[in-house]
Design a protein around this motif. Sequence first.
Motif, PDB file in Angstrom:
ATOM      1  N   GLN A 159       0.825  -1.205   0.000  1.00 48.69           N
ATOM      2  CA  GLN A 159       0.000   0.000   0.000  1.00 48.69           C
ATOM      3  C   GLN A 159       0.860   1.256   0.000  1.00 48.69           C
ATOM      4  O   GLN A 159       0.568   2.235  -0.712  1.00 48.69           O
ATOM      5  N   ARG A 160       1.931   1.232   0.755  1.00 48.93           N
ATOM      6  CA  ARG A 160       2.849   2.372   0.787  1.00 48.93           C
ATOM      7  C   ARG A 160       3.506   2.574  -0.589  1.00 48.93           C
ATOM      8  O   ARG A 160       3.616   3.708  -1.079  1.00 48.93           O
ATOM      9  N   SER A 161       3.889   1.489  -1.233  1.00 46.44           N
ATOM     10  CA  SER A 161       4.547   1.578  -2.536  1.00 46.44           C
ATOM     11  C   SER A 161       3.595   2.058  -3.618  1.00 46.44           C
ATOM     12  O   SER A 161       3.962   2.879  -4.469  1.00 46.44           O
ATOM     13  N   LEU A 162       2.354   1.562  -3.608  1.00 42.94           N
ATOM     14  CA  LEU A 162       1.369   2.002  -4.598  1.00 42.94           C
ATOM     15  C   LEU A 162       1.095   3.499  -4.447  1.00 42.94           C
ATOM     16  O   LEU A 162       0.954   4.220  -5.445  1.00 42.94           O
ATOM     17  N   ALA A 163       1.018   3.957  -3.209  1.00 43.04           N
ATOM     18  CA  ALA A 163       0.780   5.378  -2.980  1.00 43.04           C
ATOM     19  C   ALA A 163       1.938   6.216  -3.511  1.00 43.04           C
ATOM     20  O   ALA A 163       1.740   7.263  -4.150  1.00 43.04           O
ATOM     21  N   GLN A 164       3.159   5.762  -3.275  1.00 43.45           N
ATOM     22  CA  GLN A 164       4.335   6.507  -3.725  1.00 43.45           C
ATOM     23  C   GLN A 164       4.480   6.499  -5.244  1.00 43.45           C
ATOM     24  O   GLN A 164       4.855   7.506  -5.851  1.00 43.45           O
ATOM     25  N   LEU A 165       4.186   5.359  -5.860  1.00 47.44           N
ATOM     26  CA  LEU A 165       4.448   5.199  -7.290  1.00 47.44           C
ATOM     27  C   LEU A 165       3.317   5.705  -8.174  1.00 47.44           C
ATOM     28  O   LEU A 165       3.550   6.103  -9.316  1.00 47.44           O
TER      29      LEU A 165
ATOM     30  N   TYR B 280       7.950  -4.721 -11.545  1.00 46.16           N
ATOM     31  CA  TYR B 280       9.299  -5.015 -11.054  1.00 46.16           C
ATOM     32  C   TYR B 280       9.591  -4.200  -9.793  1.00 46.16           C
ATOM     33  O   TYR B 280      10.150  -4.721  -8.814  1.00 46.16           O
ATOM     34  N   SER B 281       9.192  -2.943  -9.804  1.00 47.27           N
ATOM     35  CA  SER B 281       9.417  -2.091  -8.642  1.00 47.27           C
ATOM     36  C   SER B 281       8.631  -2.585  -7.429  1.00 47.27           C
ATOM     37  O   SER B 281       9.159  -2.646  -6.310  1.00 47.27           O
ATOM     38  N   LEU B 282       7.363  -2.964  -7.647  1.00 44.56           N
ATOM     39  CA  LEU B 282       6.541  -3.458  -6.536  1.00 44.56           C
ATOM     40  C   LEU B 282       7.104  -4.750  -5.960  1.00 44.56           C
ATOM     41  O   LEU B 282       7.230  -4.902  -4.731  1.00 44.56           O
ATOM     42  N   ILE B 283       7.442  -5.695  -6.839  1.00 50.72           N
ATOM     43  CA  ILE B 283       7.991  -6.970  -6.377  1.00 50.72           C
ATOM     44  C   ILE B 283       9.332  -6.749  -5.677  1.00 50.72           C
ATOM     45  O   ILE B 283       9.632  -7.388  -4.658  1.00 50.72           O
ATOM     46  N   GLY B 284      10.136  -5.825  -6.204  1.00 52.73           N
ATOM     47  CA  GLY B 284      11.427  -5.544  -5.581  1.00 52.73           C
ATOM     48  C   GLY B 284      11.286  -5.002  -4.171  1.00 52.73           C
ATOM     49  O   GLY B 284      12.031  -5.385  -3.265  1.00 52.73           O
ATOM     50  N   ARG B 285      10.329  -4.111  -3.969  1.00 55.04           N
ATOM     51  CA  ARG B 285      10.124  -3.540  -2.637  1.00 55.04           C
ATOM     52  C   ARG B 285       9.637  -4.585  -1.635  1.00 55.04           C
ATOM     53  O   ARG B 285      10.099  -4.626  -0.486  1.00 55.04           O
TER      54      ARG B 285
ATOM     55  N   ALA C  34      17.439 -11.515  -5.941  1.00 50.13           N
ATOM     56  CA  ALA C  34      17.467 -11.264  -7.383  1.00 50.13           C
ATOM     57  C   ALA C  34      16.691 -12.328  -8.137  1.00 50.13           C
ATOM     58  O   ALA C  34      15.968 -12.026  -9.098  1.00 50.13           O
ATOM     59  N   ALA C  35      16.816 -13.586  -7.707  1.00 49.06           N
ATOM     60  CA  ALA C  35      16.076 -14.674  -8.366  1.00 49.06           C
ATOM     61  C   ALA C  35      14.574 -14.495  -8.174  1.00 49.06           C
ATOM     62  O   ALA C  35      13.785 -14.643  -9.119  1.00 49.06           O
ATOM     63  N   ALA C  36      14.157 -14.165  -6.950  1.00 43.40           N
ATOM     64  CA  ALA C  36      12.734 -13.944  -6.679  1.00 43.40           C
ATOM     65  C   ALA C  36      12.210 -12.762  -7.484  1.00 43.40           C
ATOM     66  O   ALA C  36      11.093 -12.803  -8.031  1.00 43.40           O
ATOM     67  N   LEU C  37      12.994 -11.713  -7.573  1.00 45.69           N
ATOM     68  CA  LEU C  37      12.597 -10.511  -8.301  1.00 45.69           C
ATOM     69  C   LEU C  37      12.441 -10.799  -9.787  1.00 45.69           C
ATOM     70  O   LEU C  37      11.465 -10.388 -10.427  1.00 45.69           O
ATOM     71  N   HIS C  38      13.374 -11.532 -10.356  1.00 50.85           N
ATOM     72  CA  HIS C  38      13.361 -11.854 -11.789  1.00 50.85           C
ATOM     73  C   HIS C  38      12.148 -12.706 -12.147  1.00 50.85           C
ATOM     74  O   HIS C  38      11.347 -12.340 -13.013  1.00 50.85           O
ATOM     75  N   THR C  39      11.985 -13.830 -11.481  1.00 51.93           N
ATOM     76  CA  THR C  39      10.934 -14.774 -11.864  1.00 51.93           C
ATOM     77  C   THR C  39       9.539 -14.255 -11.526  1.00 51.93           C
ATOM     78  O   THR C  39       8.604 -14.397 -12.324  1.00 51.93           O
ATOM     79  N   SER C  40       9.385 -13.626 -10.365  1.00 54.71           N
ATOM     80  CA  SER C  40       8.061 -13.146  -9.970  1.00 54.71           C
ATOM     81  C   SER C  40       7.610 -11.970 -10.825  1.00 54.71           C
ATOM     82  O   SER C  40       6.425 -11.854 -11.157  1.00 54.71           O
ATOM     83  N   SER C  41       8.527 -11.087 -11.186  1.00 56.70           N
ATOM     84  CA  SER C  41       8.171  -9.952 -12.046  1.00 56.70           C
ATOM     85  C   SER C  41       7.704 -10.428 -13.409  1.00 56.70           C
ATOM     86  O   SER C  41       6.764  -9.871 -13.993  1.00 56.70           O
ATOM     87  N   MET C  42       8.365 -11.451 -13.937  1.00 57.30           N
ATOM     88  CA  MET C  42       7.944 -12.021 -15.221  1.00 57.30           C
ATOM     89  C   MET C  42       6.535 -12.600 -15.113  1.00 57.30           C
ATOM     90  O   MET C  42       5.657 -12.333 -15.948  1.00 57.30           O
TER      91      MET C  42
ATOM     92  N   ALA D  65       6.609 -16.872  -3.401  1.00 55.75           N
ATOM     93  CA  ALA D  65       6.347 -16.180  -4.664  1.00 55.75           C
ATOM     94  C   ALA D  65       4.856 -16.134  -4.966  1.00 55.75           C
ATOM     95  O   ALA D  65       4.322 -15.096  -5.379  1.00 55.75           O
ATOM     96  N   SER D  66       4.171 -17.252  -4.749  1.00 51.82           N
ATOM     97  CA  SER D  66       2.736 -17.311  -5.003  1.00 51.82           C
ATOM     98  C   SER D  66       1.981 -16.316  -4.129  1.00 51.82           C
ATOM     99  O   SER D  66       1.118 -15.568  -4.608  1.00 51.82           O
ATOM    100  N   ALA D  67       2.296 -16.285  -2.828  1.00 51.12           N
ATOM    101  CA  ALA D  67       1.612 -15.367  -1.915  1.00 51.12           C
ATOM    102  C   ALA D  67       1.847 -13.919  -2.333  1.00 51.12           C
ATOM    103  O   ALA D  67       0.915 -13.094  -2.316  1.00 51.12           O
ATOM    104  N   MET D  68       3.064 -13.596  -2.717  1.00 52.21           N
ATOM    105  CA  MET D  68       3.394 -12.220  -3.109  1.00 52.21           C
ATOM    106  C   MET D  68       2.675 -11.823  -4.395  1.00 52.21           C
ATOM    107  O   MET D  68       2.095 -10.733  -4.489  1.00 52.21           O
ATOM    108  N   ILE D  69       2.702 -12.688  -5.398  1.00 54.38           N
ATOM    109  CA  ILE D  69       2.065 -12.375  -6.679  1.00 54.38           C
ATOM    110  C   ILE D  69       0.557 -12.232  -6.503  1.00 54.38           C
ATOM    111  O   ILE D  69      -0.060 -11.301  -7.043  1.00 54.38           O
ATOM    112  N   LYS D  70      -0.058 -13.128  -5.729  1.00 54.77           N
ATOM    113  CA  LYS D  70      -1.497 -13.044  -5.501  1.00 54.77           C
ATOM    114  C   LYS D  70      -1.863 -11.773  -4.740  1.00 54.77           C
ATOM    115  O   LYS D  70      -2.872 -11.123  -5.025  1.00 54.77           O
ATOM    116  N   LEU D  71      -1.031 -11.398  -3.775  1.00 54.78           N
ATOM    117  CA  LEU D  71      -1.271 -10.170  -3.010  1.00 54.78           C
ATOM    118  C   LEU D  71      -1.254  -8.954  -3.934  1.00 54.78           C
ATOM    119  O   LEU D  71      -2.143  -8.086  -3.862  1.00 54.78           O
ATOM    120  N   VAL D  72      -0.271  -8.876  -4.823  1.00 51.51           N
ATOM    121  CA  VAL D  72      -0.145  -7.710  -5.709  1.00 51.51           C
ATOM    122  C   VAL D  72      -1.294  -7.667  -6.711  1.00 51.51           C
ATOM    123  O   VAL D  72      -1.937  -6.620  -6.897  1.00 51.51           O
TER     124      VAL D  72
END
Length: 495
Positions: free
Chosen positions: A148-154, A173-178, A285-293, A444-451
């Motif tokens: 929520q903080r990242s969405l507000a900022q971006l 990529y920015s959201l997953i990275g944060r 970096a691995a989580a960021l790469h695969t989840s962003s894709m 990864a699943s929990a993060m992607i579903k949350l976003v």
Amino acid sequence: MLPGIFVFVAAACMVSAIIATSRKSTTGLQRVGSSPGPFSLRTWWARWNWYKHGHEEVEKRYKQSKDSNYITQTMMGDTIVLAPKFLNELKMLPEAKLSSTAALVDSVMGHVTGVDLLLRDHLSHDICRGPLRRNLPIFLPRMAEELQRSLAQLLEEDLAEGPTTCIAYELLYSLIGRLSSLVFVGETHCRNSTWETALTALPTNVEITKLILMPFPSFLRRYIAPMIPQRNRIFRDRAAVCDVLFRQSEKHVANDELSVMKLFIDSGMDTDPKSITARLLLLTAAALHTSSMAITHAVFDLCVMPQYAEPLRSEAQMALAQDDGQWQLSTIHRLRRLDSFLKESQRTNHSTFLGFDRKVMSPIKLSDGTTILEPGAKIAIPGGPMSLDPTYYSDARDFDGFRFYRPDESDTSSVNTQQDYTGIEPGNLSWGSGRFTCPGRWYASAMIKLVIANLLLAYDISFPGGQTARPPNVKYDTERFPNFDQKIILRKRVN
């Protein structure tokens, strides 16, 4: 001086090619695609042909004879592509015979880029599969707050003036990275510019180093690598991040808030700050790469099939209401339709076109009685063609977002069924198969579903200018990526 060096390098390359030719597999497998030729003199032509036509050649061969084995030249050299029917006999073999870690390290020239750290032990794998997964109920609410903080900022400033257009991959990529930085290094360090810079640069620096070293024989690479600026930056960034993360005493860090860094320290299995830092950078970096894709593919699919948005949005609203409007892991588990949609997006945009990457560590004789896999050989299985094979999926060429949804299942049933996003059914190599399947897939699943759920609740998402088709995926070596330049339009919803 320089002419002498060039002559030496040329001679070394020739000797290496002769040695490589003498060691070529004696399995007698047919070759698909271009051959590197005698003494590997046409290697670069074979690599170029793979880059341009390799995926199509594998698909054609799969349609003609999916039960046959063959050799093909990928960017990293000869790869034995095995028929899917051999997967069951190979997937549970120990690493002493078939190693996924060694294959990964070889694929990024890990002995000169520092990724060979993964060969020391299975600690990184064990932390992700065990403590990280068990602590997801603690991490999830914190991830929701950070999102929520990242969405507000971006986005919020732009959306205040109406719909906003952004490049999908860059936003996601920015959201997953944060979120990943919060989980892996904690609130104290997750927004540190040194950490962010090193994390973002690591995959690019590894890939550039690999491409520069690719023409040289393996025994020369360790001597040439120190002359490559990108390779040196990997280790400079690592040292700088270590100074940030371990500025305080290790005892104090161990008593800090929960993070993957704390899980490594608390395990007592690695007490070296430099080693822990390297593990954290590689895993994040691995989580960021695969989840962003994966999430970019899913957003593209929502844009071209908007009929799925409202059912998924309603599901998220009901799941969230059951937890009094607060995101919990139990909320994520109730998103069964979203599980199915993400799983179908994953199936139809299979990232690992050649999956189940393994390096043969000791001789293996396959059940056909004729194929012998020799030590040092790289093997793979055609995951991309499998994902569109009617043997495994009915109407396999059609996108059915609720293909895996089972309405009769309990809302809070186990997250490890084949119907879940993390599930591994026959035909699915996206998460791997057998020993050492992706250990971080639950995170990864929990993060992607949350976003995705939060984007659906807050915004209407579409392609710009009446665009109704998703852009073609990008082929790169044995993988497929979403288009990195595609824009999307976000319109804030009024509840």
